[in-house]
Design a protein around this motif. Structure first.
Motif, mmCIF file in Angstrom:
data_model
loop_
_atom_site.group_PDB
_atom_site.id
_atom_site.type_symbol
_atom_site.label_atom_id
_atom_site.label_comp_id
_atom_site.label_asym_id
_atom_site.label_seq_id
_atom_site.Cartn_x
_atom_site.Cartn_y
_atom_site.Cartn_z
ATOM 1 N N GLN A 274 -68.240 4.299 42.075
ATOM 2 C CA GLN A 274 -67.606 4.749 43.087
ATOM 3 C C GLN A 274 -68.091 4.838 44.584
ATOM 4 N N TYR A 275 -69.267 4.474 44.705
ATOM 5 C CA TYR A 275 -69.857 5.080 45.712
ATOM 6 C C TYR A 275 -70.891 4.513 46.148
ATOM 7 N N ILE B 169 -67.920 14.219 44.534
ATOM 8 C CA ILE B 169 -68.625 12.827 45.797
ATOM 9 C C ILE B 169 -67.893 13.390 47.191
ATOM 10 N N GLN B 170 -66.683 13.231 46.974
ATOM 11 C CA GLN B 170 -65.845 12.846 48.243
ATOM 12 C C GLN B 170 -66.367 14.053 49.363
ATOM 13 N N VAL C 286 -67.522 9.971 51.654
ATOM 14 C CA VAL C 286 -67.417 8.594 52.060
ATOM 15 C C VAL C 286 -65.940 8.852 50.809
ATOM 16 N N ASN C 287 -65.490 7.965 51.064
ATOM 17 C CA ASN C 287 -64.432 7.042 50.228
ATOM 18 C C ASN C 287 -64.683 6.189 49.121
ATOM 19 N N PRO C 288 -64.554 7.002 47.677
ATOM 20 C CA PRO C 288 -64.149 5.314 46.880
ATOM 21 C C PRO C 288 -63.740 4.466 47.139
ATOM 22 N N THR C 289 -64.781 3.867 46.573
ATOM 23 C CA THR C 289 -63.609 2.210 46.344
ATOM 24 C C THR C 289 -62.536 1.984 45.567
ATOM 25 N N LYS C 290 -62.504 2.652 45.090
ATOM 26 C CA LYS C 290 -61.051 3.658 44.583
ATOM 27 C C LYS C 290 -61.074 1.858 42.759
ATOM 28 N N LEU C 291 -62.369 0.955 43.065
ATOM 29 C CA LEU C 291 -62.201 -0.540 41.955
ATOM 30 C C LEU C 291 -62.570 -0.442 41.031
ATOM 31 N N VAL D 204 -64.955 12.598 40.734
ATOM 32 C CA VAL D 204 -65.357 11.550 41.965
ATOM 33 C C VAL D 204 -65.058 12.225 42.743
ATOM 34 N N SER D 205 -63.648 12.604 43.223
ATOM 35 C CA SER D 205 -63.493 13.941 44.242
ATOM 36 C C SER D 205 -64.285 14.888 45.087
#
Lengths: 276, 276
Positions: free
Chosen positions: B29-30, A98-99, A104-109, A95-96
Protein backbone atom coordinates in the motif's frame (compact mmCIF):
# COMPACT_ATOMS: atom_id res chain seq x y z
CA UNK A 1 -16.74 -30.92 26.44
CA UNK A 2 -18.90 -29.86 23.53
CA UNK A 3 -17.64 -30.35 20.00
CA UNK A 4 -19.60 -28.59 17.28
CA UNK A 5 -18.96 -27.24 13.81
CA UNK A 6 -17.40 -23.79 14.06
CA UNK A 7 -17.85 -21.34 11.20
CA UNK A 8 -14.98 -19.09 10.21
CA UNK A 9 -15.77 -16.36 7.68
CA UNK A 10 -12.91 -15.00 5.60
CA UNK A 11 -13.69 -11.63 4.04
CA UNK A 12 -11.24 -10.11 1.57
CA UNK A 13 -11.38 -7.66 -1.33
CA UNK A 14 -8.56 -9.71 -2.85
CA UNK A 15 -7.69 -13.44 -2.99
CA UNK A 16 -7.91 -13.85 0.79
CA UNK A 17 -4.88 -16.12 0.99
CA UNK A 18 -3.41 -14.52 4.13
CA UNK A 19 -6.62 -14.78 6.14
CA UNK A 20 -7.17 -18.36 4.90
CA UNK A 21 -3.65 -19.34 5.91
CA UNK A 22 -4.18 -17.82 9.32
CA UNK A 23 -7.45 -19.72 9.76
CA UNK A 24 -5.67 -22.89 8.78
CA UNK A 25 -2.81 -22.34 11.22
CA UNK A 26 -5.34 -21.84 14.03
CA UNK A 27 -7.66 -24.72 13.15
CA UNK A 28 -4.69 -27.09 12.79
CA UNK A 29 -4.36 -26.74 16.57
CA UNK A 30 -7.73 -28.48 17.00
CA UNK A 31 -7.58 -31.87 15.33
CA UNK A 32 -10.99 -33.06 16.54
CA UNK A 33 -13.05 -29.91 16.01
CA UNK A 34 -15.00 -29.59 12.78
CA UNK A 35 -14.73 -26.24 11.06
CA UNK A 36 -16.74 -24.63 8.31
CA UNK A 37 -14.39 -22.25 6.48
CA UNK A 38 -16.38 -19.83 4.31
CA UNK A 39 -14.24 -17.82 1.92
CA UNK A 40 -15.79 -14.55 0.77
CA UNK A 41 -13.16 -13.20 -1.59
CA UNK A 42 -12.85 -10.41 -4.17
CA UNK A 43 -15.62 -8.60 -2.27
CA UNK A 44 -15.92 -5.08 -3.64
CA UNK A 45 -19.69 -4.48 -3.45
CA UNK A 46 -21.29 -3.16 -0.31
CA UNK A 47 -24.39 -5.26 -0.90
CA UNK A 48 -22.27 -8.42 -0.88
CA UNK A 49 -20.71 -7.36 2.39
CA UNK A 50 -24.05 -6.85 4.15
CA UNK A 51 -25.27 -10.26 2.98
CA UNK A 52 -22.07 -11.99 4.13
CA UNK A 53 -22.30 -10.40 7.56
CA UNK A 54 -25.97 -11.34 7.91
CA UNK A 55 -25.00 -14.97 7.24
CA UNK A 56 -22.02 -14.74 9.62
CA UNK A 57 -24.37 -13.51 12.33
CA UNK A 58 -26.78 -16.39 11.74
CA UNK A 59 -23.94 -18.88 12.21
CA UNK A 60 -22.27 -16.95 15.03
CA UNK A 61 -19.15 -17.16 12.87
CA UNK A 62 -15.66 -15.97 13.69
CA UNK A 63 -14.80 -13.26 11.16
CA UNK A 64 -11.30 -12.67 9.80
CA UNK A 65 -10.87 -9.91 7.25
CA UNK A 66 -8.19 -8.30 5.11
CA UNK A 67 -10.01 -5.29 3.66
CA UNK A 68 -8.41 -2.06 2.50
CA UNK A 69 -11.30 0.37 1.92
CA UNK A 70 -11.99 2.50 5.04
CA UNK A 71 -15.78 2.28 4.72
CA UNK A 72 -15.67 -1.52 4.42
CA UNK A 73 -13.32 -1.92 7.37
CA UNK A 74 -15.44 0.34 9.57
CA UNK A 75 -18.65 -1.39 8.51
CA UNK A 76 -17.38 -4.91 9.26
CA UNK A 77 -15.71 -3.94 12.54
CA UNK A 78 -18.79 -2.01 13.74
CA UNK A 79 -21.21 -4.72 12.67
CA UNK A 80 -19.24 -7.39 14.54
CA UNK A 81 -18.98 -5.22 17.65
CA UNK A 82 -22.71 -4.47 17.70
CA UNK A 83 -23.61 -8.08 17.10
CA UNK A 84 -20.96 -9.49 19.44
CA UNK A 85 -19.25 -11.44 16.65
CA UNK A 86 -15.59 -12.33 17.04
CA UNK A 87 -13.74 -10.19 14.49
CA UNK A 88 -10.06 -10.26 13.58
CA UNK A 89 -9.02 -7.29 11.46
CA UNK A 90 -5.46 -8.28 10.60
CA UNK A 91 -4.53 -5.86 7.80
CA UNK A 92 -5.74 -2.41 8.80
CA UNK A 93 -3.86 -2.02 12.14
CA UNK A 94 -0.58 -2.54 10.27
CA UNK A 95 -1.55 -0.23 7.38
CA UNK A 96 -2.56 2.47 9.90
CA UNK A 97 0.63 2.09 11.90
CA UNK A 98 2.77 2.58 8.78
CA UNK A 99 0.73 5.66 7.84
CA UNK A 100 1.21 7.14 11.30
CA UNK A 101 4.97 6.52 11.23
CA UNK A 102 5.67 7.69 7.70
CA UNK A 103 2.94 10.31 7.20
CA UNK A 104 2.46 8.73 3.78
CA UNK A 105 -1.07 7.87 2.73
CA UNK A 106 -1.71 4.27 1.68
CA UNK A 107 -2.79 3.92 -1.94
CA UNK A 108 -5.91 2.04 -0.75
CA UNK A 109 -5.63 0.08 -3.96
CA UNK A 110 -7.34 -3.27 -3.68
CA UNK A 111 -5.04 -6.23 -4.25
CA UNK A 112 -1.95 -4.01 -4.33
CA UNK A 113 0.16 -7.06 -3.44
CA UNK A 114 -0.88 -8.61 -6.76
CA UNK A 115 0.30 -5.76 -8.93
CA UNK A 116 1.51 -7.13 -12.25
CA UNK A 117 4.93 -5.56 -11.83
CA UNK A 118 8.45 -6.70 -12.67
CA UNK A 119 8.66 -8.84 -9.51
CA UNK A 120 5.44 -10.58 -10.43
CA UNK A 121 6.68 -11.52 -13.89
CA UNK A 122 9.98 -12.63 -12.40
CA UNK A 123 8.03 -15.04 -10.23
CA UNK A 124 6.12 -16.35 -13.25
CA UNK A 125 9.45 -16.90 -15.02
CA UNK A 126 10.87 -18.72 -11.99
CA UNK A 127 7.85 -21.06 -12.03
CA UNK A 128 8.28 -21.83 -15.69
CA UNK A 129 11.99 -22.35 -15.09
CA UNK A 130 11.26 -24.91 -12.36
CA UNK A 131 8.93 -26.84 -14.64
CA UNK A 132 11.29 -26.66 -17.64
CA UNK A 133 14.30 -27.85 -15.68
CA UNK A 134 12.56 -30.34 -13.39
CA UNK A 135 13.92 -33.87 -13.20
CA UNK A 136 17.16 -33.04 -15.04
CA UNK A 137 15.21 -32.58 -18.26
CA UNK A 138 17.73 -30.19 -19.77
CA UNK A 139 21.26 -29.86 -18.31
CA UNK A 140 21.40 -26.22 -19.49
CA UNK A 141 19.19 -25.42 -16.51
CA UNK A 142 21.93 -26.26 -14.01
CA UNK A 143 24.09 -23.41 -15.30
CA UNK A 144 21.27 -20.86 -15.18
CA UNK A 145 19.74 -21.89 -11.86
CA UNK A 146 20.06 -20.03 -8.56
CA UNK A 147 19.83 -23.39 -6.77
CA UNK A 148 20.39 -26.95 -8.01
CA UNK A 149 18.71 -29.70 -6.01
CA UNK A 150 20.04 -33.26 -6.17
CA UNK A 151 18.31 -36.25 -4.62
CA UNK A 152 17.26 -39.86 -4.99
CA UNK A 153 13.64 -40.60 -5.83
CA UNK A 154 11.14 -39.30 -3.21
CA UNK A 155 13.21 -36.62 -1.56
CA UNK A 156 10.74 -33.81 -2.49
CA UNK A 157 12.82 -32.34 -5.34
CA UNK A 158 9.85 -31.17 -7.43
CA UNK A 159 7.67 -29.63 -4.68
CA UNK A 160 10.76 -27.92 -3.23
CA UNK A 161 11.66 -26.49 -6.64
CA UNK A 162 8.14 -25.13 -7.08
CA UNK A 163 7.94 -23.72 -3.57
CA UNK A 164 11.24 -21.88 -4.04
CA UNK A 165 10.11 -20.70 -7.50
CA UNK A 166 7.22 -18.98 -5.76
CA UNK A 167 9.85 -16.94 -3.94
CA UNK A 168 11.39 -15.80 -7.27
CA UNK A 169 14.23 -18.31 -7.08
CA UNK A 170 15.22 -20.28 -10.18
CA UNK A 171 15.64 -23.94 -9.26
CA UNK A 172 16.71 -26.91 -11.37
CA UNK A 173 16.74 -30.44 -9.99
CA UNK A 174 18.33 -33.76 -10.87
CA UNK A 175 17.36 -37.26 -9.74
CA UNK A 176 20.33 -39.26 -8.46
CA UNK A 177 20.34 -42.83 -9.75
CA UNK A 178 23.41 -45.03 -9.10
CA UNK A 179 23.46 -46.59 -12.57
CA UNK A 180 23.17 -43.36 -14.55
CA UNK A 181 25.80 -40.93 -15.83
CA UNK A 182 25.77 -37.46 -14.31
CA UNK A 183 25.45 -34.57 -16.76
CA UNK A 184 28.84 -32.86 -16.98
CA UNK A 185 27.20 -29.47 -16.27
CA UNK A 186 26.83 -30.46 -12.60
CA UNK A 187 30.62 -30.11 -12.20
CA UNK A 188 30.50 -26.60 -13.66
CA UNK A 189 28.02 -25.34 -11.06
CA UNK A 190 29.33 -23.50 -7.98
CA UNK A 191 28.97 -26.10 -5.16
CA UNK A 192 27.59 -23.28 -2.99
CA UNK A 193 24.49 -23.34 -5.21
CA UNK A 194 23.95 -27.09 -4.88
CA UNK A 195 21.91 -28.91 -2.25
CA UNK A 196 22.05 -32.69 -1.82
CA UNK A 197 18.78 -34.06 -0.49
CA UNK A 198 18.60 -37.26 1.46
CA UNK A 199 16.02 -39.13 3.52
CA UNK A 200 15.83 -41.87 6.14
CA UNK A 201 15.94 -45.35 4.55
CA UNK A 202 12.92 -46.59 6.51
CA UNK A 203 10.83 -43.58 5.43
CA UNK A 204 11.85 -43.98 1.78
CA UNK A 205 10.98 -47.66 2.03
CA UNK A 206 7.49 -46.83 3.35
CA UNK A 207 6.84 -44.02 0.85
CA UNK A 208 7.96 -46.14 -2.09
CA UNK A 209 5.87 -49.10 -0.98
CA UNK A 210 2.83 -46.85 -0.78
CA UNK A 211 3.61 -45.51 -4.24
CA UNK A 212 3.71 -49.04 -5.65
CA UNK A 213 0.35 -49.79 -4.01
CA UNK A 214 -1.05 -46.58 -5.53
CA UNK A 215 0.04 -47.87 -8.94
CA UNK A 216 -1.73 -51.15 -8.26
CA UNK A 217 1.57 -53.04 -8.02
CA UNK A 218 3.18 -55.31 -5.44
CA UNK A 219 4.62 -53.04 -2.71
CA UNK A 220 7.84 -55.06 -2.51
CA UNK A 221 9.81 -54.24 -5.64
CA UNK A 222 13.46 -53.38 -6.25
CA UNK A 223 12.37 -49.72 -6.03
CA UNK A 224 11.17 -50.11 -2.44
CA UNK A 225 13.76 -52.68 -1.35
CA UNK A 226 15.59 -51.45 1.76
CA UNK A 227 19.00 -52.75 0.60
CA UNK A 228 18.68 -50.97 -2.73
CA UNK A 229 17.56 -47.81 -0.94
CA UNK A 230 20.60 -47.97 1.34
CA UNK A 231 22.85 -48.38 -1.70
CA UNK A 232 21.19 -45.43 -3.44
CA UNK A 233 21.57 -43.23 -0.37
CA UNK A 234 25.23 -44.26 0.04
CA UNK A 235 25.90 -43.46 -3.60
CA UNK A 236 24.18 -40.08 -3.22
CA UNK A 237 26.13 -39.23 -0.05
CA UNK A 238 29.46 -40.04 -1.73
CA UNK A 239 28.49 -37.88 -4.68
CA UNK A 240 27.53 -34.97 -2.38
CA UNK A 241 30.91 -35.33 -0.63
CA UNK A 242 32.71 -35.21 -3.98
CA UNK A 243 30.79 -32.14 -5.05
CA UNK A 244 31.24 -30.54 -1.65
CA UNK A 245 27.65 -29.36 -1.40
CA UNK A 246 25.46 -29.03 1.67
CA UNK A 247 23.26 -32.02 2.52
CA UNK A 248 19.75 -31.84 3.98
CA UNK A 249 17.74 -34.77 5.30
CA UNK A 250 14.09 -34.13 4.40
CA UNK A 251 12.76 -36.83 6.77
CA UNK A 252 9.86 -35.44 8.84
CA UNK A 253 10.37 -31.96 7.41
CA UNK A 254 7.70 -30.09 5.51
CA UNK A 255 8.50 -28.36 2.22
CA UNK A 256 8.28 -25.01 4.02
CA UNK A 257 10.83 -26.08 6.62
CA UNK A 258 13.27 -27.58 4.13
CA UNK A 259 12.99 -24.47 1.93
CA UNK A 260 13.77 -22.22 4.85
CA UNK A 261 16.78 -24.36 5.71
CA UNK A 262 18.03 -24.20 2.13
CA UNK A 263 17.72 -20.40 1.96
CA UNK A 264 19.38 -20.06 5.35
CA UNK A 265 22.27 -22.42 4.57
CA UNK A 266 22.91 -21.00 1.08
CA UNK A 267 22.55 -17.48 2.50
CA UNK A 268 19.96 -16.51 -0.09
CA UNK A 269 17.80 -13.55 0.77
CA UNK A 270 14.15 -14.13 0.38
CA UNK A 271 13.59 -10.78 -1.23
CA UNK A 272 10.85 -12.15 -3.41
CA UNK A 273 7.13 -12.08 -3.49
CA UNK A 274 4.93 -12.74 -0.50
CA UNK A 275 1.47 -12.51 -2.12
CA UNK A 276 -1.67 -11.88 -0.10
CA UNK B 1 6.36 14.28 4.77
CA UNK B 2 9.18 12.11 6.11
CA UNK B 3 10.12 8.91 4.29
CA UNK B 4 12.46 6.56 6.12
CA UNK B 5 13.23 2.85 6.14
CA UNK B 6 10.70 1.06 8.33
CA UNK B 7 11.63 -2.23 9.96
CA UNK B 8 9.07 -4.99 10.21
CA UNK B 9 10.02 -8.00 12.34
CA UNK B 10 8.30 -11.28 11.60
CA UNK B 11 8.55 -13.77 14.47
CA UNK B 12 7.30 -17.32 13.98
CA UNK B 13 8.00 -20.73 15.45
CA UNK B 14 7.20 -22.11 12.02
CA UNK B 15 7.84 -20.93 8.41
CA UNK B 16 6.27 -17.50 9.02
CA UNK B 17 4.51 -17.40 5.67
CA UNK B 18 1.25 -15.93 6.99
CA UNK B 19 2.93 -13.06 8.81
CA UNK B 20 5.18 -12.39 5.79
CA UNK B 21 2.21 -12.32 3.46
CA UNK B 22 0.43 -9.92 5.77
CA UNK B 23 3.47 -7.63 5.88
CA UNK B 24 3.61 -7.71 2.11
CA UNK B 25 -0.07 -6.87 1.71
CA UNK B 26 0.39 -3.86 4.01
CA UNK B 27 3.66 -2.60 2.55
CA UNK B 28 2.27 -2.91 -1.00
CA UNK B 29 0.00 0.00 0.00
CA UNK B 30 3.06 2.25 0.29
CA UNK B 31 4.91 2.27 -3.01
CA UNK B 32 7.47 4.91 -2.06
CA UNK B 33 8.30 3.83 1.48
CA UNK B 34 11.35 1.64 1.97
CA UNK B 35 10.86 -1.32 4.27
CA UNK B 36 13.27 -3.64 6.00
CA UNK B 37 11.51 -6.98 6.43
CA UNK B 38 13.34 -9.16 8.96
CA UNK B 39 12.15 -12.75 9.05
CA UNK B 40 12.84 -14.58 12.31
CA UNK B 41 11.45 -18.01 11.63
CA UNK B 42 11.53 -21.46 13.24
CA UNK B 43 12.19 -19.71 16.55
CA UNK B 44 11.92 -22.24 19.36
CA UNK B 45 14.64 -21.06 21.77
CA UNK B 46 13.92 -18.44 24.36
CA UNK B 47 17.42 -16.99 24.00
CA UNK B 48 16.77 -16.36 20.28
CA UNK B 49 13.55 -14.58 21.16
CA UNK B 50 15.18 -12.19 23.62
CA UNK B 51 17.88 -11.32 21.09
CA UNK B 52 15.34 -10.70 18.33
CA UNK B 53 13.30 -8.42 20.55
CA UNK B 54 16.38 -6.47 21.65
CA UNK B 55 17.16 -5.83 17.96
CA UNK B 56 13.53 -4.95 17.23
CA UNK B 57 13.64 -2.39 20.01
CA UNK B 58 16.84 -0.83 18.65
CA UNK B 59 15.18 -0.37 15.26
CA UNK B 60 11.79 0.61 16.69
CA UNK B 61 10.43 -2.17 14.49
CA UNK B 62 6.84 -3.16 13.96
CA UNK B 63 6.47 -6.72 15.23
CA UNK B 64 4.14 -9.30 13.70
CA UNK B 65 4.11 -12.75 15.22
CA UNK B 66 2.48 -16.13 14.80
CA UNK B 67 3.63 -18.03 17.88
CA UNK B 68 1.83 -20.89 19.54
CA UNK B 69 3.61 -21.44 22.88
CA UNK B 70 1.90 -19.50 25.71
CA UNK B 71 5.17 -18.40 27.31
CA UNK B 72 6.53 -17.06 24.02
CA UNK B 73 3.33 -15.21 23.19
CA UNK B 74 3.17 -13.61 26.63
CA UNK B 75 6.84 -12.67 26.53
CA UNK B 76 6.65 -10.99 23.12
CA UNK B 77 3.37 -9.20 23.84
CA UNK B 78 4.58 -7.97 27.24
CA UNK B 79 7.97 -6.89 25.93
CA UNK B 80 6.37 -4.87 23.12
CA UNK B 81 3.89 -3.27 25.52
CA UNK B 82 6.58 -2.29 28.01
CA UNK B 83 8.84 -0.96 25.29
CA UNK B 84 6.05 0.72 23.32
CA UNK B 85 6.72 -1.38 20.22
CA UNK B 86 3.90 -1.92 17.73
CA UNK B 87 2.94 -5.60 18.05
CA UNK B 88 0.47 -7.57 15.97
CA UNK B 89 -0.33 -10.97 17.47
CA UNK B 90 -2.42 -12.47 14.68
CA UNK B 91 -2.61 -16.14 15.62
CA UNK B 92 -3.29 -16.37 19.35
CA UNK B 93 -6.57 -14.37 19.49
CA UNK B 94 -8.10 -16.83 17.02
CA UNK B 95 -6.69 -19.90 18.79
CA UNK B 96 -8.02 -18.60 22.14
CA UNK B 97 -11.44 -17.84 20.69
CA UNK B 98 -11.77 -21.38 19.33
CA UNK B 99 -10.74 -22.79 22.71
CA UNK B 100 -13.34 -20.67 24.49
CA UNK B 101 -16.10 -21.74 22.11
CA UNK B 102 -15.31 -25.44 21.94
CA UNK B 103 -13.77 -26.04 25.38
CA UNK B 104 -11.16 -28.10 23.53
CA UNK B 105 -7.52 -27.42 24.31
CA UNK B 106 -5.27 -26.54 21.38
CA UNK B 107 -2.49 -29.07 20.80
CA UNK B 108 0.05 -26.20 21.03
CA UNK B 109 2.07 -28.17 18.51
CA UNK B 110 4.43 -25.93 16.58
CA UNK B 111 3.86 -25.92 12.83
CA UNK B 112 0.69 -27.99 13.16
CA UNK B 113 -0.43 -26.65 9.78
CA UNK B 114 2.57 -28.41 8.24
CA UNK B 115 1.73 -31.84 9.58
CA UNK B 116 2.85 -34.47 7.12
CA UNK B 117 -0.63 -35.91 6.86
CA UNK B 118 -2.68 -37.33 3.99
CA UNK B 119 -3.67 -33.84 2.79
CA UNK B 120 -0.04 -32.81 2.71
CA UNK B 121 1.00 -35.75 0.54
CA UNK B 122 -2.01 -35.15 -1.69
CA UNK B 123 -0.70 -31.65 -2.28
CA UNK B 124 2.77 -32.99 -3.11
CA UNK B 125 1.16 -35.37 -5.59
CA UNK B 126 -0.85 -32.56 -7.17
CA UNK B 127 2.36 -30.58 -7.67
CA UNK B 128 4.09 -33.49 -9.33
CA UNK B 129 1.00 -34.04 -11.45
CA UNK B 130 1.11 -30.42 -12.65
CA UNK B 131 4.76 -30.74 -13.63
CA UNK B 132 4.30 -34.15 -15.29
CA UNK B 133 1.33 -33.02 -17.35
CA UNK B 134 2.44 -29.47 -18.10
CA UNK B 135 2.45 -28.30 -21.69
CA UNK B 136 0.48 -31.29 -22.99
CA UNK B 137 3.48 -33.54 -22.35
CA UNK B 138 1.39 -36.67 -21.91
CA UNK B 139 -2.27 -36.78 -23.06
CA UNK B 140 -3.04 -39.33 -20.34
CA UNK B 141 -3.03 -36.41 -17.91
CA UNK B 142 -6.16 -34.88 -19.43
CA UNK B 143 -8.23 -37.89 -18.37
CA UNK B 144 -6.90 -37.90 -14.80
CA UNK B 145 -6.95 -34.15 -14.18
CA UNK B 146 -9.47 -32.25 -12.06
CA UNK B 147 -9.01 -29.27 -14.37
CA UNK B 148 -7.65 -29.02 -17.93
CA UNK B 149 -6.35 -25.60 -18.98
CA UNK B 150 -6.14 -24.71 -22.68
CA UNK B 151 -4.49 -21.58 -24.00
CA UNK B 152 -2.23 -20.03 -26.61
CA UNK B 153 1.34 -19.19 -25.64
CA UNK B 154 1.63 -16.67 -22.75
CA UNK B 155 -1.77 -17.11 -21.14
CA UNK B 156 -0.30 -18.22 -17.74
CA UNK B 157 -1.06 -21.93 -18.14
CA UNK B 158 1.95 -23.17 -16.16
CA UNK B 159 1.82 -20.75 -13.18
CA UNK B 160 -1.94 -21.29 -12.94
CA UNK B 161 -1.48 -25.08 -12.93
CA UNK B 162 1.10 -24.83 -10.14
CA UNK B 163 -0.95 -22.38 -8.09
CA UNK B 164 -3.98 -24.67 -8.27
CA UNK B 165 -1.79 -27.70 -7.48
CA UNK B 166 -0.91 -25.97 -4.22
CA UNK B 167 -4.62 -26.19 -3.40
CA UNK B 168 -4.57 -29.98 -3.94
CA UNK B 169 -6.11 -29.74 -7.41
CA UNK B 170 -4.71 -31.87 -10.24
CA UNK B 171 -4.25 -29.70 -13.32
CA UNK B 172 -3.06 -30.60 -16.82
CA UNK B 173 -2.57 -27.99 -19.51
CA UNK B 174 -2.28 -27.89 -23.27
CA UNK B 175 -0.88 -25.15 -25.50
CA UNK B 176 -3.19 -24.24 -28.36
CA UNK B 177 -1.36 -23.85 -31.66
CA UNK B 178 -3.40 -23.44 -34.88
CA UNK B 179 -1.19 -25.74 -36.98
CA UNK B 180 -1.10 -28.65 -34.54
CA UNK B 181 -3.40 -31.63 -34.06
CA UNK B 182 -5.30 -31.79 -30.80
CA UNK B 183 -4.82 -34.95 -28.74
CA UNK B 184 -8.01 -37.00 -29.02
CA UNK B 185 -8.18 -37.25 -25.20
CA UNK B 186 -9.36 -33.62 -25.06
CA UNK B 187 -12.70 -34.70 -26.53
CA UNK B 188 -13.08 -37.36 -23.84
CA UNK B 189 -12.81 -34.86 -20.99
CA UNK B 190 -15.99 -33.46 -19.43
CA UNK B 191 -16.21 -29.88 -20.82
CA UNK B 192 -17.14 -28.76 -17.29
CA UNK B 193 -13.55 -29.55 -16.28
CA UNK B 194 -12.00 -27.52 -19.13
CA UNK B 195 -11.03 -23.85 -19.07
CA UNK B 196 -10.08 -21.96 -22.22
CA UNK B 197 -7.64 -19.16 -21.49
CA UNK B 198 -7.36 -16.12 -23.67
CA UNK B 199 -5.67 -12.72 -23.52
CA UNK B 200 -5.89 -9.30 -25.18
CA UNK B 201 -4.00 -9.25 -28.52
CA UNK B 202 -2.13 -6.05 -27.66
CA UNK B 203 -0.94 -7.50 -24.33
CA UNK B 204 0.18 -10.76 -25.95
CA UNK B 205 2.00 -8.72 -28.58
CA UNK B 206 3.87 -6.79 -25.90
CA UNK B 207 4.68 -9.82 -23.73
CA UNK B 208 5.94 -11.81 -26.70
CA UNK B 209 8.09 -8.93 -27.96
CA UNK B 210 9.65 -8.67 -24.50
CA UNK B 211 10.27 -12.41 -24.52
CA UNK B 212 12.09 -12.17 -27.85
CA UNK B 213 14.24 -9.33 -26.48
CA UNK B 214 15.01 -11.48 -23.41
CA UNK B 215 16.24 -14.21 -25.77
CA UNK B 216 18.44 -11.64 -27.54
CA UNK B 217 16.33 -11.79 -30.69
CA UNK B 218 14.56 -9.22 -32.85
CA UNK B 219 11.29 -8.35 -31.02
CA UNK B 220 9.26 -8.43 -34.26
CA UNK B 221 8.95 -12.07 -35.23
CA UNK B 222 6.03 -14.17 -36.44
CA UNK B 223 5.55 -15.14 -32.75
CA UNK B 224 4.89 -11.55 -31.71
CA UNK B 225 3.13 -10.43 -34.93
CA UNK B 226 -0.27 -8.95 -34.09
CA UNK B 227 -2.00 -10.55 -37.10
CA UNK B 228 -0.70 -13.98 -36.17
CA UNK B 229 -1.76 -13.40 -32.57
CA UNK B 230 -5.27 -12.46 -33.70
CA UNK B 231 -5.44 -15.61 -35.82
CA UNK B 232 -4.26 -17.75 -32.90
CA UNK B 233 -6.82 -16.19 -30.56
CA UNK B 234 -9.60 -16.66 -33.13
CA UNK B 235 -8.62 -20.29 -33.59
CA UNK B 236 -8.57 -20.80 -29.81
CA UNK B 237 -11.97 -19.14 -29.36
CA UNK B 238 -13.55 -21.34 -32.05
CA UNK B 239 -12.06 -24.40 -30.39
CA UNK B 240 -13.41 -23.34 -26.97
CA UNK B 241 -16.86 -22.88 -28.56
CA UNK B 242 -16.69 -26.36 -30.08
CA UNK B 243 -15.65 -27.90 -26.76
CA UNK B 244 -18.25 -25.86 -24.90
CA UNK B 245 -15.90 -24.91 -22.09
CA UNK B 246 -15.77 -21.70 -20.06
CA UNK B 247 -13.41 -19.00 -21.32
CA UNK B 248 -11.37 -16.65 -19.11
CA UNK B 249 -9.41 -13.64 -20.30
CA UNK B 250 -6.26 -13.42 -18.16
CA UNK B 251 -5.44 -9.84 -19.26
CA UNK B 252 -4.60 -7.69 -16.22
CA UNK B 253 -5.50 -10.50 -13.84
CA UNK B 254 -3.06 -11.98 -11.35
CA UNK B 255 -2.68 -15.76 -11.01
CA UNK B 256 -4.52 -15.55 -7.68
CA UNK B 257 -7.48 -13.77 -9.27
CA UNK B 258 -7.68 -16.10 -12.29
CA UNK B 259 -7.44 -19.15 -10.01
CA UNK B 260 -10.29 -17.89 -7.85
CA UNK B 261 -12.39 -17.29 -10.97
CA UNK B 262 -11.69 -20.80 -12.23
CA UNK B 263 -12.64 -22.44 -8.92
CA UNK B 264 -15.76 -20.31 -8.71
CA UNK B 265 -16.88 -20.94 -12.30
CA UNK B 266 -16.15 -24.69 -12.18
CA UNK B 267 -17.77 -24.85 -8.72
CA UNK B 268 -14.76 -26.56 -7.22
CA UNK B 269 -14.47 -26.35 -3.45
CA UNK B 270 -11.16 -25.20 -2.21
CA UNK B 271 -11.10 -27.77 0.52
CA UNK B 272 -7.37 -28.16 0.27
CA UNK B 273 -4.38 -27.00 2.14
CA UNK B 274 -3.86 -23.47 3.35
CA UNK B 275 -0.37 -23.77 4.86
CA UNK B 276 0.97 -21.24 7.34
Amino acid sequence: MSIQKQSIYIISDSAGETASNLANAATAQYGDVEFNLVKNIFITEFSDLTEILANAKKQNAMVIHTLITDEFIAYVNDFCKENKLFCLDILSPLVSEIQQRTHVNPTKLIGAAHTLNKEYFKRMDAMEFAVTYDDGKDPKGFLEADIVLLGVSRTSKTPLSLFLANKNIKVANLPIVPQSTLPKEIWQVDPKKIVGLTNDPSILNKIRQQRMIAYGLDPDTAYSDINNINQELDYAQKLYDMIGCIVINVANRSIEETSSMILHLLEIDECGYFGE
